[in-house]
Design a protein around this motif. Structure first.
Motif, mmCIF file in Angstrom:
data_model
loop_
_atom_site.group_PDB
_atom_site.id
_atom_site.type_symbol
_atom_site.label_atom_id
_atom_site.label_comp_id
_atom_site.label_asym_id
_atom_site.label_seq_id
_atom_site.Cartn_x
_atom_site.Cartn_y
_atom_site.Cartn_z
ATOM 1 N N GLY A 1 -7.582 -35.640 -0.877
ATOM 2 C CA GLY A 1 -9.128 -36.077 -0.507
ATOM 3 C C GLY A 1 -9.127 -36.894 0.529
ATOM 4 N N ARG A 2 -10.449 -37.571 0.860
ATOM 5 C CA ARG A 2 -10.722 -38.419 1.933
ATOM 6 C C ARG A 2 -10.315 -39.741 1.421
ATOM 7 N NH1 ARG A 2 -16.870 -36.200 3.122
ATOM 8 N NH2 ARG A 2 -17.061 -36.716 0.965
ATOM 9 N N THR A 3 -9.931 -40.557 2.568
ATOM 10 C CA THR A 3 -9.956 -41.765 2.120
ATOM 11 C C THR A 3 -11.202 -42.715 2.187
ATOM 12 O OG1 THR A 3 -9.559 -42.698 4.155
ATOM 13 C CG2 THR A 3 -7.542 -41.883 3.152
ATOM 14 N N GLN A 4 -11.102 -43.997 1.777
ATOM 15 C CA GLN A 4 -12.317 -44.822 1.871
ATOM 16 C C GLN A 4 -13.062 -44.755 3.256
ATOM 17 O OE1 GLN A 4 -12.280 -48.727 1.117
ATOM 18 N NE2 GLN A 4 -14.515 -48.720 0.016
ATOM 19 N N LYS A 5 -12.089 -44.757 4.227
ATOM 20 C CA LYS A 5 -12.511 -44.949 5.671
ATOM 21 C C LYS A 5 -13.032 -43.806 6.053
ATOM 22 C CE LYS A 5 -11.020 -46.202 10.377
ATOM 23 N NZ LYS A 5 -11.726 -45.147 10.738
ATOM 24 N N GLN A 6 -12.500 -42.610 5.732
ATOM 25 C CA GLN A 6 -13.182 -41.334 5.992
ATOM 26 C C GLN A 6 -14.427 -41.207 5.359
ATOM 27 O OE1 GLN A 6 -9.407 -39.037 4.793
ATOM 28 N NE2 GLN A 6 -9.446 -38.490 6.870
ATOM 29 N N VAL A 7 -14.502 -41.730 4.162
ATOM 30 C CA VAL A 7 -15.875 -41.570 3.452
ATOM 31 C C VAL A 7 -16.856 -42.100 4.125
ATOM 32 C CG1 VAL A 7 -17.162 -41.789 1.202
ATOM 33 C CG2 VAL A 7 -15.053 -40.981 1.045
ATOM 34 N N LEU A 8 -16.523 -43.439 4.428
ATOM 35 C CA LEU A 8 -17.586 -44.361 5.183
ATOM 36 C C LEU A 8 -18.064 -43.689 6.613
ATOM 37 C CD1 LEU A 8 -16.076 -47.750 4.330
ATOM 38 C CD2 LEU A 8 -18.269 -46.936 3.426
ATOM 39 N N PHE B 1 -7.393 -46.892 -0.358
ATOM 40 C CA PHE B 1 -7.808 -47.921 0.178
ATOM 41 C C PHE B 1 -7.377 -48.320 1.465
ATOM 42 C CE2 PHE B 1 -9.764 -48.517 -4.292
ATOM 43 C CZ PHE B 1 -10.746 -48.637 -4.197
ATOM 44 N N ARG B 2 -6.070 -48.009 1.705
ATOM 45 C CA ARG B 2 -5.085 -48.457 2.585
ATOM 46 C C ARG B 2 -5.042 -47.800 4.042
ATOM 47 N NH1 ARG B 2 -3.844 -53.918 3.126
ATOM 48 N NH2 ARG B 2 -1.692 -53.367 3.870
ATOM 49 N N LEU B 3 -4.967 -46.131 3.587
ATOM 50 C CA LEU B 3 -4.768 -45.366 4.669
ATOM 51 C C LEU B 3 -6.207 -44.865 5.459
ATOM 52 C CD1 LEU B 3 -2.229 -42.978 3.121
ATOM 53 C CD2 LEU B 3 -1.761 -45.208 4.112
ATOM 54 N N PHE B 4 -5.902 -44.771 6.810
ATOM 55 C CA PHE B 4 -7.194 -44.221 7.650
ATOM 56 C C PHE B 4 -7.429 -42.769 7.046
ATOM 57 C CE2 PHE B 4 -6.174 -47.344 11.126
ATOM 58 C CZ PHE B 4 -6.944 -48.303 10.320
ATOM 59 N N GLU B 5 -6.694 -41.857 6.953
ATOM 60 C CA GLU B 5 -6.897 -40.588 6.561
ATOM 61 C C GLU B 5 -5.782 -39.982 5.404
ATOM 62 O OE1 GLU B 5 -3.899 -38.480 10.243
ATOM 63 O OE2 GLU B 5 -6.258 -38.766 10.399
ATOM 64 N N GLU B 6 -6.090 -38.650 4.845
ATOM 65 C CA GLU B 6 -5.465 -38.424 3.977
ATOM 66 C C GLU B 6 -3.787 -37.931 4.515
ATOM 67 O OE1 GLU B 6 -5.232 -34.073 1.110
ATOM 68 O OE2 GLU B 6 -6.981 -34.442 2.520
ATOM 69 N N PRO B 7 -2.814 -38.452 3.437
ATOM 70 C CA PRO B 7 -1.689 -38.164 3.889
ATOM 71 C C PRO B 7 -1.094 -36.731 3.882
ATOM 72 C CG PRO B 7 -1.679 -38.900 1.792
ATOM 73 C CD PRO B 7 -3.068 -39.027 2.147
ATOM 74 N N LYS B 8 -0.390 -36.445 5.003
ATOM 75 C CA LYS B 8 -0.049 -34.775 5.083
ATOM 76 C C LYS B 8 1.223 -34.591 4.029
ATOM 77 C CE LYS B 8 -1.183 -34.952 9.935
ATOM 78 N NZ LYS B 8 -1.615 -36.082 10.096
ATOM 79 N N PRO B 9 1.141 -33.184 3.609
ATOM 80 C CA PRO B 9 2.119 -32.936 2.583
ATOM 81 C C PRO B 9 3.500 -33.020 3.266
ATOM 82 C CG PRO B 9 0.910 -31.036 3.412
ATOM 83 C CD PRO B 9 0.147 -32.140 4.070
ATOM 84 N N LYS B 10 4.420 -33.233 2.248
ATOM 85 C CA LYS B 10 5.800 -33.131 2.663
ATOM 86 C C LYS B 10 6.252 -31.746 2.839
ATOM 87 C CE LYS B 10 6.848 -37.564 0.671
ATOM 88 N NZ LYS B 10 7.478 -38.363 -0.218
ATOM 89 N N PRO B 11 7.255 -31.560 3.938
ATOM 90 C CA PRO B 11 7.837 -30.185 4.054
ATOM 91 C C PRO B 11 8.636 -29.782 2.682
ATOM 92 C CG PRO B 11 8.753 -31.645 5.311
ATOM 93 C CD PRO B 11 7.587 -32.389 4.941
ATOM 94 N N LYS B 12 8.741 -28.542 2.138
ATOM 95 C CA LYS B 12 9.333 -28.281 0.983
ATOM 96 C C LYS B 12 10.966 -28.249 1.401
ATOM 97 C CE LYS B 12 5.804 -25.935 -1.654
ATOM 98 N NZ LYS B 12 5.309 -24.611 -2.168
ATOM 99 N N PRO B 13 11.632 -28.891 0.515
ATOM 100 C CA PRO B 13 13.326 -28.755 0.671
ATOM 101 C C PRO B 13 13.736 -27.288 0.463
ATOM 102 C CG PRO B 13 12.899 -29.707 -1.366
ATOM 103 C CD PRO B 13 11.392 -29.551 -0.808
ATOM 104 N N VAL B 14 14.897 -26.863 1.235
ATOM 105 C CA VAL B 14 15.280 -25.587 1.440
ATOM 106 C C VAL B 14 16.058 -25.542 0.203
ATOM 107 C CG1 VAL B 14 16.909 -24.015 2.497
ATOM 108 C CG2 VAL B 14 15.481 -25.511 3.959
#
Length: 967
Positions: free
Chosen positions: A288-295, A263-276
């Motif tokens: 998945g898509r955010t509500q804004k992306q679906v609309l 409900f709050r983000l404009f787009e799907e959050p990107k995955p965090k880089p894996k720690p070494v």
């Protein structure tokens, strides 16, 4: 298969959505019991086999996961139907709790959707066989009392009303998670679109808006909420709640993370880089898509449109219909697999969902090669017809329309059952498709939440005028072109004739159609009748003769009569001079038009009967524009004559035989325009204020002396619920913001207003992290808004600053404006809590009874759908650029060109079969469209072709000459 392929949960989720032909599947989730019998959501990133250990013994349920604050944000009718089934199930399971009145009202809408209109015996039998809640017997009389009031309501309208009532309830979309606070008091936690909620039993005692929450985390069984610092709040920085186990705690934390992202983000959050070396904390993230992306996806038409027909789900079994189904109604298919389990009601509901899967299978269409054997348009399958008690006009998908198909074998069950609901419908009429001489065809309709790109009628869908008699072959057109004159002066003269035809038809709306309707009803005072018709009839009589004279001159010019003397008649200046001089005698009537407009509006204001009469007249097909717009036509026409004569004088050399008469005619008409120009400007503003007043509710005195309209359009307003689309109206003293209405009238409800006196405006993109963002700071409140593009933001900034400057020069602040809605003084960080109200619920129930049908293709509604804006300057430019004449039209994937009579006015193209038609067959609003020339790759090997396109919608139009093409 999914287990063997080690497929992630997203693949299974997408497969279910595809199986249902569900576009907005992102609102739904798959739920199943884990090894500890705790209900959990399927993680879309993890492999299915790692989540469902014993698949043969697990029932996976497809249920609503994300409940938006307003069901009007759901774009597809199928989505709304599934939401209605979820409400029905939540009622049955005791999850959606409310008082007896609300419960009875909800069930009454469910019953209406299942068996149709009220019948006491059938109702009692149905309620005896179907239990919607425990201890239902005590409410049966109240349920039937409410059901009696839903007469004529279609299943889709019942779903709409059900969701409208349900969304106001405190427990709507709420799943309670048991917990304890620091003192050990038993409470329940829940998450919603607004933030995290705290309940004691089923009573909400606290709410933490997303804007206030800085961080969410969990440590073993402890769920932690870190809040943003607030000097006015008594809360401590970190709140702690104890849950039953770590698994329960983590599960709730995951749901909170997903709700916040959706409900709050404009787009799907990107995955965090894996720690070494090593990881700390959970790697879970929303997928998945955010509500804004679906609309945005649905509005842009990026999906393949599948028609879904909403029917009474239990009408056959209850009413014991003995008639055999017609060939057009295909049998509901059997369940594909018994292994799929859905959390939606009974078999009838499941069958209704299942029936939506057959979009591809039920289509049977024939390519149009331009040589149809089909009957005329009024016998086409696209005409209005009766389906489930509602008159509808079938509209096929835009992609198919673009291929100019005729679907002779299309089953009737394909038509959207609510597409043309005439009364009591919460739908928006966007595109009218009529058939002259055919059955009574009503305005096409579109749910108020439906985007313009949706499968039903909308401003984007091209008019479906597939009458073979309209299609002209290339050879015919070429022969015709060679036969007629080619000089520019001829086409200027022809523009006088074509636009005069339209002007005469517009006068007839008043002198013929309106006068005839008034004479049959005792609703207008005699003085007002005399004032209107005594000043319009002389104009109609004069312009009837004027048009005849112009057409006779064109016939001579073209050589269609008296060919041996045509050389003396290849001019138009003398005809224009003679008639403009005669027109001066009509000036006395033109001066009266301002009085006519004001007296008519005063009459409407003071007489409910006259108001109802005028509103009903506007719904007639001949009244293709707001009624008071036709009262402005005579003054606008003078301006058109002036522009035409300017072009003619510019074209002629001084020695031309027609130059002297043309210049004299220009001088005469310029004098008339100069005299009446101030009157016209006042009338345009007055008419615009009254037109906007019809689109707004919650406002009393919009039309006051000295108020001037500047701009209207769609902006997103930042609030505690995130960015929400709002319609803004800017005047020289005040700024209104509104939301889309949810009644049959489709009006916009005023939420608040900001006086411009003392206001400041500043860009705040960096402060709020929202593109094209502005902060408007008034003396009493501030709001943050965002435009769709940079250019839109610049237009608003310029006009608001100009309006602020005008307000500063005026005497002071604007008067109190709102009638019933209090100003929305909430800042973006405030929490809004909607309490259930008996009055609200009954108001929702009777809104369709109280509200009248309302024209849905007004400029305001088109701006809302296209997410754009227009100013008063734009309206003035549009008035100057009205045009009518013949054009050839072609869709992007079709071969043939179709000849149509086209009227371009009010930012909209109206399509007719010929100029003699009394009303348009269809219309296409053009706000938001781009105008270009076809490229080589598009293989349009014709002269004078222009291209109109909006996102994926493309139309080609071909003019008959270079002059007409440029115009």
């Amino acid at each position: 298969f999914f287990l063997q392929q080690r497929a992630p949960g997203k693949v299974l989720h997408d497969a279910v959505c595809n199986h249902l032909n569900l576009v907005e599947g992102d609102y739904f989730g798959l739920e199943f019991p884990d090894h500890k019998k705790m209900m959990v959501w399927l993680d879309l990133l993890k492999p299915v086999m790692k989540q469902i250990r014993r698949p043969k013994h697990v029932v996976v349920k497809f249920v609503v996961k994300f409940f938006p604050p307003d069901h009007a944000q759901l774009q597809e009718e199928l989505t709304r139907y599934l939401f209605a089934l979820q409400v029905k199930q939540d009622l049955a399971q005791g999850r959606l709790t409310c008082n007896d009145t609300s419960t009875a009202l909800l069930i009454s809408h469910i019953v209406q959707s299942e068996i149709g209109d009220f019948d006491e015996n059938i109702d009692r039998e149905h309620l005896a066989k179907n239990k919607y809640i425990p201890q239902q017997e005590a409410l049966e009389d109240k349920i039937m009392e409410f059901h009696r009031n839903h007469m004529g309501q279609t299943p889709a309208e019942s779903d709409f009303q059900l969701l409208e009532i349900a969304r106001r309830l405190e427990m709507y979309g709420i799943r309670l998670h048991p917990a304890k606070d620091r003192e050990g008091t038993k409470i329940n936690l829940a998450v919603a679109n607004t933030g995290i909620l705290v309940f004691q039993g089923h009573t909400k005692i606290n709410a933490f808006n997303w804007a206030k929450v800085r961080k969410l985390s969990f440590k073993r069984k402890r769920f932690l909420i870190k809040l943003r610092p607030d000097v006015n709040s008594s809360f401590q920085d970190t709140l702690e709640f104890l849950m039953a186990s770590r698994d329960f705690c983590k599960s709730f934390w995951k749901i909170c993370v997903e709700h916040h992202a959706f409900f709050r983000l404009f787009e799907e959050p990107k995955p965090k880089p894996k720690p070494v070396l090593f990881s700390r904390g959970s790697s879970f993230r929303f997928s998945g898509r955010t509500q804004k992306q679906v609309l945005d996806y649905v509005k842009e038409g990026g999906h393949k449109k599948v028609q879904f027909e909403r029917k009474h789900s239990k009408i056959r079994s209850i009413r014991s219909l003995t008639t055999q189904p017609s060939e057009q109604h295909t049998e509901v298919p059997k369940q594909v697999s018994d292994s799929s389990s859905f959390a939606y009601g009974d078999d009838n509901d499941a069958a209704a969902v299942q029936s939506c899967r057959q979009g591809k299978e039920l289509k049977a269409s024939t390519e149009d090669n331009g040589q149809h054997k089909s009957p005329s348009l009024k016998k086409s399958p696209k005409e209005g017809r009766k389906v489930d008690g509602a008159v509808v006009s079938a509209v096929e998908e835009e992609e198919e329309a673009s291929k100019d198909r005729i679907q002779q074998n299309r089953p009737q069950s394909q038509q959207p059952s609510t597409a043309g609901s005439l009364t009591g419908s919460p739908h928006l009429s966007e595109l009218s498709i009529n058939s002259q001489g055919g059955p009574s065809v009503v305005n096409m309709s579109l749910s108020p939440n439906l985007s313009p790109d949706a499968k039903q009628s909308s401003p984007l869908i091209s008019p479906l005028l597939n009458d073979p008699s309209c299609i002209r072959t290339e050879e015919e057109e070429e022969v015709r072109r060679k036969r007629f004159p080619t000089e520019k002066a001829y086409f200027i003269a022809k523009e006088v004739a074509t636009t005069e035809r339209t002007y005469l038809k517009d006068l007839e709306v008043i002198t013929s159609w309106f006068q005839s309707a008034v004479s049959k009803e005792d609703c207008m005072p005699e003085t007002l009748k005399n004032l209107i018709f005594s000043n319009f009839e002389p104009l109609h009589k004069f312009h009837t003769g004027f048009l005849k004279e112009i057409e006779q001159r064109l016939a001579l010019w073209e050589g269609r009569s008296n060919a041996h003397i045509k050389g003396d008649y290849q001019r138009i200046g003398d005809v224009m001079l003679k008639n403009i001089q005669s027109m001066k005698q009509l000036t006395i009537h033109l001066w009266k038009h301002n009085e006519i407009l004001m007296e008519l509006e005063n009459g409407i204001k003071n007489s409910r009967k006259l108001e109802t009469f005028c509103r009903d007249f506007e719904l007639q097909k001949v009244c293709y524009l707001p009624l008071n717009t036709f009262l402005l036509r005579p003054l606008h026409r003078l301006m058109h004559y002036k522009q035409i004569m300017e072009r003619l004088c510019k074209h002629y050399p001084p020695a031309h035989v027609d130059f002297r008469d043309s210049r004299a005619a220009l001088a005469e008409i310029s004098e008339m325009v100069a005299q009446l120009h101030g009157n016209m400007i006042k009338m345009e503003n007055f008419q615009k204020l009254h037109e906007l007043k019809k689109d707004l509710i919650g406002i009393d005195n919009l039309v006051i002396p000295g108020r001037e309209f500047i701009r209207l359009g769609s902006l997103s307003k930042l609030s505690g619920k995130g960015l929400q689309q709002r319609m803004f109206f800017l005047f020289n003293d005040i700024l209104l913001y509104t939301s889309r209405g949810l009644t049959a009238s489709n009006q916009f409800k005023v939420h608040g207003h900001l006086p411009l006196y003392g206001m400041t405006i500043e860009e705040s993109e960096e402060e709020w992290g929202v593109p094209h963002c502005l902060t408007l700071r008034g003396q009493q409140q501030s709001i943050i808004v965002a435009a769709s593009t940079r250019s839109e933001m610049d237009k608003w900034t310029e006009d608001i600053q100009m309006a602020i400057d005008l307000a500063e020069k005026s005497s002071g602040p604007a008067p109190e404006l709102l009638a019933s809605s209090p100003p929305d003084n909430k800042s973006p960080d405030e929490t809004t809590v909607d309490q259930e109200s008996e009055d609200d619920l009954s108001a929702s129930r009777t809104s369709l009874e109280r509200q009248s049908p309302h024209r849905g293709n007004t400029t305001v509604h088109v701006c809302w759908h296209r997410n754009t804006s227009v100013s008063m300057i734009d309206f003035s430019i549009a008035v100057e650029n009205q045009l009518s004449g013949n054009l050839l039209r072609k869709f992007k994937n079709s071969n043939g060109w179709q000849k149509l009579w086209v009227v371009f006015t009010n930012f909209c193209m109206f399509f007719y079969k010929s100029h003699q038609d009394n009303h348009p067959l269809a219309s296409l609003p053009l706000l938001g469209y781009s105008l270009t020339i076809p490229s080589e790759s598009e293989n349009i090997h014709k002269d004078y072709v222009f291209k109109l396109h909006f996102k994926s919608h493309v139309y080609y139009f071909r003019a008959e000459s270079e002059y007409t093409f440029e115009r």
